[in-house]
Scaffold this active site. Structure first.
Site, PDB file in Angstrom:
ATOM      1  N   THR A  85      23.282  50.820 -44.260  1.00  0.00           N
ATOM      2  CA  THR A  85      23.557  50.805 -42.816  1.00  0.00           C
ATOM      3  C   THR A  85      24.534  49.663 -42.559  1.00  0.00           C
ATOM      4  O   THR A  85      24.139  48.599 -42.086  1.00  0.00           O
ATOM      5  CB  THR A  85      22.255  50.593 -42.005  1.00  0.00           C
ATOM      6  OG1 THR A  85      21.547  49.466 -42.553  1.00  0.00           O
ATOM      7  CG2 THR A  85      21.358  51.800 -42.054  1.00  0.00           C
ATOM      8  N   ALA A 254      19.645  22.918 -46.906  1.00  0.00           N
ATOM      9  CA  ALA A 254      20.931  22.837 -46.211  1.00  0.00           C
ATOM     10  C   ALA A 254      22.057  23.041 -47.218  1.00  0.00           C
ATOM     11  O   ALA A 254      21.891  22.788 -48.408  1.00  0.00           O
ATOM     12  CB  ALA A 254      21.059  21.476 -45.545  1.00  0.00           C
ATOM     13  N   GLY A 255      23.183  23.507 -46.739  1.00  0.00           N
ATOM     14  CA  GLY A 255      24.324  23.706 -47.636  1.00  0.00           C
ATOM     15  C   GLY A 255      25.410  24.522 -46.970  1.00  0.00           C
ATOM     16  O   GLY A 255      25.616  24.410 -45.755  1.00  0.00           O
ATOM     17  N   CYS A 262      22.569  41.273 -46.409  1.00  0.00           N
ATOM     18  CA  CYS A 262      21.464  41.487 -45.454  1.00  0.00           C
ATOM     19  C   CYS A 262      21.450  40.515 -44.281  1.00  0.00           C
ATOM     20  O   CYS A 262      21.615  40.931 -43.139  1.00  0.00           O
ATOM     21  CB  CYS A 262      20.128  41.411 -46.183  1.00  0.00           C
ATOM     22  SG  CYS A 262      19.791  42.899 -47.108  1.00  0.00           S
TER      23      CYS A 262
HETATM   24  C1  UDX Z   1      17.287  38.710 -48.001  1.00  0.00           C
HETATM   25  C2  UDX Z   1      15.787  38.605 -47.703  1.00  0.00           C
HETATM   26  O1  UDX Z   1      15.269  37.405 -48.296  1.00  0.00           O
HETATM   27  C3  UDX Z   1      15.072  39.823 -48.241  1.00  0.00           C
HETATM   28  O2  UDX Z   1      13.690  39.773 -47.920  1.00  0.00           O
HETATM   29  C4  UDX Z   1      15.707  41.069 -47.634  1.00  0.00           C
HETATM   30  O3  UDX Z   1      15.094  42.240 -48.139  1.00  0.00           O
HETATM   31  C5  UDX Z   1      17.199  41.100 -47.907  1.00  0.00           C
HETATM   32  O4  UDX Z   1      17.803  39.909 -47.444  1.00  0.00           O
HETATM   33  P1  UDX Z   1      18.833  38.315 -50.132  1.00  0.00           P
HETATM   34  O5  UDX Z   1      19.988  38.780 -49.300  1.00  0.00           O
HETATM   35  O6  UDX Z   1      18.702  38.812 -51.530  1.00  0.00           O
HETATM   36  O7  UDX Z   1      17.445  38.683 -49.411  1.00  0.00           O
HETATM   37  O8  UDX Z   1      18.959  36.737 -50.184  1.00  0.00           O
HETATM   38  P2  UDX Z   1      18.038  35.477 -49.882  1.00  0.00           P
HETATM   39  O9  UDX Z   1      17.391  35.012 -51.120  1.00  0.00           O
HETATM   40  O10 UDX Z   1      17.176  35.714 -48.701  1.00  0.00           O
HETATM   41  O11 UDX Z   1      19.173  34.416 -49.495  1.00  0.00           O
HETATM   42  C6  UDX Z   1      20.049  34.682 -48.411  1.00  0.00           C
HETATM   43  C7  UDX Z   1      21.101  33.618 -48.287  1.00  0.00           C
HETATM   44  O12 UDX Z   1      20.526  32.433 -47.745  1.00  0.00           O
HETATM   45  C8  UDX Z   1      21.784  33.201 -49.581  1.00  0.00           C
HETATM   46  O13 UDX Z   1      23.175  33.077 -49.322  1.00  0.00           O
HETATM   47  C9  UDX Z   1      21.166  31.859 -49.896  1.00  0.00           C
HETATM   48  O14 UDX Z   1      22.018  31.034 -50.644  1.00  0.00           O
HETATM   49  C10 UDX Z   1      20.947  31.312 -48.498  1.00  0.00           C
HETATM   50  N1  UDX Z   1      19.900  30.278 -48.408  1.00  0.00           N
HETATM   51  C11 UDX Z   1      18.609  30.579 -48.736  1.00  0.00           C
HETATM   52  C12 UDX Z   1      20.206  29.006 -47.953  1.00  0.00           C
HETATM   53  O15 UDX Z   1      21.372  28.705 -47.642  1.00  0.00           O
HETATM   54  N2  UDX Z   1      19.215  28.079 -47.847  1.00  0.00           N
HETATM   55  C13 UDX Z   1      17.925  28.348 -48.172  1.00  0.00           C
HETATM   56  O16 UDX Z   1      17.081  27.442 -48.037  1.00  0.00           O
HETATM   57  C14 UDX Z   1      17.615  29.637 -48.637  1.00  0.00           C
END
Ligand code: UDX
Length: 435
Positions: A85, A254-255, A262
């Site tokens: 989607t 943070a970053g 997603c």
């Molecule tokens: C996410 C959801 O976690 C998952 O449940 C859903 O089904 C799909 O979307 P995903 O896209 O695989 O999963 O990534 P995720 O591990 O959630 O990380 C998302 C983004 O957030 C990444 O770019 C990661 O680097 C960033 N992130 C995550 C941060 O910048 N800081 C954090 O503390 C955690």
């Protein structure tokens, strides 16, 4: 059980292989011949740890097959809709045209009493609409909405051992839940919490969860700016906050911010849907969550320019990591790639590297120089930016890395390095919101 999975992208391919791994007989359907050919040969067309193993064993056993012909789904008793989607370019809303197309194509092939299971992330209200259509076109069939919460990099274990199962069912439909219980027997016997609810709630669980996670990340990124302005340390702040069980430490890193297929798309889709429902004001804060996130990327670019004495023009910058997170080859909406492109736009001589994401990055941004190894990326660099926290970069030795670069300057865009060790090795180290 005999099942079909319609849409064999990231979600569908993993789901099909995982269902076959659980012992079901599965046919995966997709309109994309290249994807189907790769999967039928037991090879994923994307990087996901653990997937090649279960895919090749399931295809070899005959429990899993793939086809571009939706008529092949006709024998299944359960059909999963797992098509994408994507975000619509004009409105930011989730585009459900692939869901509608798959659903319409499936209708003539539904056996008596078949169960259609929605997995795709859809705007709230979609399941109700599809159920109405099913009621008139295939009245013996049922619809259940069963959102998927898998994370890239952990997709196989998240599918085989989910942290919760959510079933959105039509009022009074106990049968649909019992069919899914049989299908997910292993997870249910292992004690996985299971929530049976209505369609709208099930649809909302997915977007609300992703919006919440995005908010958590943008919150800590906003705090990183306050930390920088006041000399505080955002990592210690997150550690201390995280000891409060009500808050928790996860997703408080943070970053450079969040990216991927997603989180960014889902919050934008949610904002658009809330707007349609007359709740735009209530969810305006999610627009800010998105904006804070994008600002983090611009901030890193600004910090890079500052560290390069005011101009990136002609400076060699090594960007370590281009995927949106480690253990993935996905560069969709990747902060790392965005930062590399922005710096190149300022005239920098940017070179990217990544253990898995270079092919996708090159396809998306053909003009960006890339090298396969960290060593080559570091050679002669005026500035290093750690943008994705692959293990290889987290464990870099500052002394050895220092011998390769032109200037010992690093921006740790994921706050994963030990500042003291890097400074002791003579580096100008800068984290995000770290004193
Ligand atoms: C996410 C959801 O976690 C998952 O449940 C859903 O089904 C799909 O979307 P995903 O896209 O695989 O999963 O990534 P995720 O591990 O959630 O990380 C998302 C983004 O957030 C990444 O770019 C990661 O680097 C960033 N992130 C995550 C941060 O910048 N800081 C954090 O503390 C955690």
């Amino acid at each position: 059980m005999r099942i079909s999975v319609i849409g064999c992208g990231y979600l569908g391919a993993v789901h099909a292989a995982a269902m076959a791994e659980l012992g079901h007989e599965v046919v995966g359907i997709d309109v994309d011949e290249r994807k189907i050919a790769a999967l039928a040969g037991g090879k994923p067309f994307f990087f996901e740890p653990g997937l090649p193993e279960i895919l090749s064993s399931a295809t070899a056993s005959g429990r899993l097959r793939f086809s571009t012909d939706i008529a092949e789904a006709a024998e299944a008793e359960v059909h999963f809709l797992a098509v994408g989607t994507p975000q619509s370019a004009e409105t930011g809303a989730a585009d459900v045209s692939f869901v509608d197309a798959a659903f319409t194509a499936l209708l003539p092939h539904l056996a008596d009493g078949a169960l259609v299971v929605g997995k795709s992330t859809v705007p709230v209200g979609t399941a109700g609409r599809l159920a109405e259509q099913l009621g008139s076109d295939a009245p013996s069939a049922r619809l259940v909405w069963n959102p998927e919460f898998l994370r890239e990099g952990f997709a196989v274990s998240d599918t085989l051992s989910p942290d919760r199962l959510v079933y959105g069912v039509a009022e009074g439909d106990d049968h649909a839940a019992s069919v899914l219980d049989r299908l997910y027997r292993a997870a249910i016997e292992a004690g996985t919490p299971r929530i049976v609810t209505d369609y709208a709630t099930a649809e909302l669980v997915k977007v609300a969860s992703n919006a919440f996670l995005a908010t958590k990340i943008s919150f800590i990124n906003a705090m990183s700016q306050i930390a920088e302005a006041t000399g505080a340390d955002v990592t210690a702040l997150a550690d201390a906050m995280g000891h409060d069980d009500r808050i928790g430490r996860r997703f408080l890193n943070a970053g450079v911010g969040f990216g991927g297929g997603c989180l960014p798309k889902d919050i934008r889709g949610f904002i658009a849907r809330a707007d349609e429902l007359g709740l735009g004001d209530t969810f305006a804060f999610l627009g800010e969550v998105d904006e804070i996130n994008l600002r983090q990327r611009r901030r890193v670019v600004d910090l890079a320019v500052q560290d390069l004495d005011g101009s990136a023009d002609g400076k060699r910058i090594a960007v370590l990591g281009v995927t949106f997170k480690p253990d993935s080859d996905d560069v969709r909406d990747s902060p790392a790639l965005d930062i590399a492109v922005q710096l190149q736009g300022l005239g920098a001589d940017v070179v990217i590297t990544d253990p898995e994401g270079l092919d996708n990055a090159r396809a998306r941004v053909p003009g960006l120089a890339s090298v396969p190894t960290t060593r080559e990326a570091l050679l002669g660099a005026d500035l290093v930016i750690l943008a994705t926290e692959w293990r290889e970069y987290r464990t870099l030795d500052p002394e050895a890395a220092g011998r390769l670069v032109g200037e010992r300057r690093i921006i740790d865009g994921r706050n994963v390095l030990d500042p003291a060790a890097w400074r002791a090795a003579g580096w100008h180290y800068r984290g995000i919101g770290r004193s």
